[in-house]
Design an enzyme around this catalytic site. Sequence first.
Site, PDB file in Angstrom:
ATOM      1  N   LYS A   1       0.815  -1.312   0.027  1.00 57.89           N
ATOM      2  CA  LYS A   1       0.134   0.043  -0.027  1.00 57.89           C
ATOM      3  C   LYS A   1       0.831   1.034  -0.162  1.00 57.89           C
ATOM      4  O   LYS A   1       1.567   1.393   1.095  1.00 57.89           O
ATOM      5  CB  LYS A   1      -1.044   0.019   1.105  1.00 57.89           C
ATOM      6  CG  LYS A   1      -2.259   0.636   1.278  1.00 57.89           C
ATOM      7  CD  LYS A   1      -2.176   2.162   1.111  1.00 57.89           C
ATOM      8  CE  LYS A   1      -1.734   2.901   2.052  1.00 57.89           C
ATOM      9  NZ  LYS A   1      -1.600   4.514   1.610  1.00 57.89           N
TER      10      LYS A   1
ATOM     11  N   SER B   1       5.662   7.905   9.632  1.00 54.06           N
ATOM     12  CA  SER B   1       5.677   8.836  10.717  1.00 54.06           C
ATOM     13  C   SER B   1       5.667   8.174  12.060  1.00 54.06           C
ATOM     14  O   SER B   1       4.979   6.872  11.988  1.00 54.06           O
ATOM     15  CB  SER B   1       4.685   9.884  10.647  1.00 54.06           C
ATOM     16  OG  SER B   1       3.441   9.414  10.787  1.00 54.06           O
TER      17      SER B   1
ATOM     18  N   GLU C   1       9.997   1.596  10.677  1.00 55.31           N
ATOM     19  CA  GLU C   1      11.105   2.686  10.344  1.00 55.31           C
ATOM     20  C   GLU C   1      10.571   4.025  10.115  1.00 55.31           C
ATOM     21  O   GLU C   1       9.601   4.672   9.469  1.00 55.31           O
ATOM     22  CB  GLU C   1      11.819   2.474   8.804  1.00 55.31           C
ATOM     23  CG  GLU C   1      12.265   1.178   8.769  1.00 55.31           C
ATOM     24  CD  GLU C   1      13.619   0.784   9.490  1.00 55.31           C
ATOM     25  OE1 GLU C   1      14.077   2.093   9.897  1.00 55.31           O
ATOM     26  OE2 GLU C   1      13.833  -0.361   9.533  1.00 55.31           O
TER      27      GLU C   1
ATOM     28  N   CYS D   1      14.155  11.025   6.348  1.00 55.77           N
ATOM     29  CA  CYS D   1      13.887  10.690   8.078  1.00 55.77           C
ATOM     30  C   CYS D   1      15.224  10.984   8.665  1.00 55.77           C
ATOM     31  O   CYS D   1      15.180  11.410  10.038  1.00 55.77           O
ATOM     32  CB  CYS D   1      13.662   9.158   7.648  1.00 55.77           C
ATOM     33  SG  CYS D   1      14.791   8.099   7.057  1.00 55.77           S
TER      34      CYS D   1
ATOM     35  N   GLU E   1       9.989  16.652  14.418  1.00 54.88           N
ATOM     36  CA  GLU E   1      10.507  16.409  12.964  1.00 54.88           C
ATOM     37  C   GLU E   1       9.627  17.462  12.019  1.00 54.88           C
ATOM     38  O   GLU E   1       8.542  17.389  11.984  1.00 54.88           O
ATOM     39  CB  GLU E   1      10.196  14.953  12.463  1.00 54.88           C
ATOM     40  CG  GLU E   1      10.911  14.755  11.090  1.00 54.88           C
ATOM     41  CD  GLU E   1      10.334  13.074  10.772  1.00 54.88           C
ATOM     42  OE1 GLU E   1       9.074  13.021  10.880  1.00 54.88           O
ATOM     43  OE2 GLU E   1      11.228  12.686  10.173  1.00 54.88           O
TER      44      GLU E   1
END
Length: 500
Positions: A191, A245, A267, A302, A403
């Site tokens: 997906k 996220s 991750e 990231c 972030e």
Amino acid sequence: MDTTADRRWHSIAEAVRPETRLLIDGQFRAAANGQTLASVNPATGALVANIACGDAGDIDAACDVAAKRFRQGVWSRMRLRQRVDILIRFSELIAESSDILAVLDTLEMGKPIAEMCAIDVPGAVLTMRFMAESIDKIAGSAPLTNPDALHYILRQPLGVVGCITPWNYPLMMAVWKIAPALAAGNSVVLKPAEDTSLSALLLGRLFLEAGGPDGVFNVVPGRGAVAGQALARSMHVEKIAFTGSTAIGRQMYRYAADTNLKAVSAELGGKSPQIVLADVEDLSSVAEKIADGLFGNQGEVCSAGSRILVDRSVHDDFCDLVAGHAARKYRPGDPLDPETTMGPLVNKMHQGRVLDYIEGARQDGATPVIGGGAIDRNAGGACFVEPTLFAGVDNRMKIAQEEVFGPVGAIIPHAGVEDAVRIANDSPYGLAAGVWTCNLGKAHRVARDLECGMVWINGYMNGDMSQPWGGWKLSGHGRDKCLQALIDNTQSKSVWVTLD
Ligand code: NAD
């Protein structure tokens, strides 16, 4: 400037007719409910394509067939050499389609075409080849035991692996997930992120073209909260391989807990420090590489080195140097122009979010050294943000703790190596870090003491397939790329044989 090379990429972009339908059981088809997702070019605001938007019904259909094919053994019990050959051919087809794959990601998310050609496409090819070639490098074992018994331990595939990927490296993240899952003999349902589905759908076609059996690799674009959730809740799925996220990563564990306790590899986000010690010899060259580690891919990385921890004694000179390099090298422009080093952000909503962080940092008292706003290139639909650097940042400010996922860096002064490590570790995240110093002893000590999954000494973001990619703390606990990623797509079975 309209160079020949520039026109070449625009011509490919104009000619490309991407696959926009779901791939289930070897067939491309519309979503069962007929819905579509609009994919919009963030450099121009123009429509790229209307893509089939799968819902829970489509995900269930994909998971059903993936489970059926797994049990039939069309892939999981295929002769090993044949599986290797198909995956190697798959990697070759990715390489042969590199121009189109590069253009699709650039059109959908705005990544400069030069980065696609230098990093994403070669990274995808290498990953697929590495995993194919590694299949027979993982092994079970037969531990010594009593004379009247034989004990051996098999490594076997899991079943159906659900892969859920983000938009910042659409092709490469998809391959990081599907390559080890397929190589280990699993069936896969992928997906992709809402903004970037086209390269994933092309991957599906290439797998079939390489000789992959129908229903082993299925691709279902759709909304995260609908299709993503259905995949992560599916009782057919034995593992979710997720990159995205931290907030949605948490959801993955909840879905697993509420359903079949599937394995989750996650991750997640980061807020990575790049530490500059006072002894560095060539401050200018370090500043240049630090700017690259921050502004590459518009900062939508990231592991972006977005907290720059600089020794107080060189702080002011260093701010000027990073700002100078950033201003010279990172000028947002047309991502299809091969000279462009910085594209737009992925969409309007994300642009707004990044601008809010910039405004928040100003209100908290940080000073912008460069940038600090949107760029109105061409049209209202464009999503550009200036490369932005804040000085005088305190690590407790929001700009240093959260972030941003955009071209925004925070320069934070430190008072020496111990202070730098303390500040670096004062973060809920633990993905990556860099340390710049001429003192080898200090470099290795700092690397040992940093709370994160990856450390670069006198460099940033370089690596190879042997490097376990992943984090600590809120950056998640999965590992991509390396041999461990392949092992993590298998499970052990202990077989005890009574000999007498
Ligand atoms: P995101 O978490 O919003 O979405 C990631 C994926 O999850 C998408 O496919 C999305 O559709 C899906 N999703 C969203 N809501 C869902 C739900 N409720 N249930 C199931 N699936 C759902 O992340 P993003 O904005 O696409 O990507 C950016 C994030 O990814 C950043 O935080 C970045 O740090 C992270 N990232 C991490 C790594 C790494 O290796 N650690 C690599 C790349 C990106």
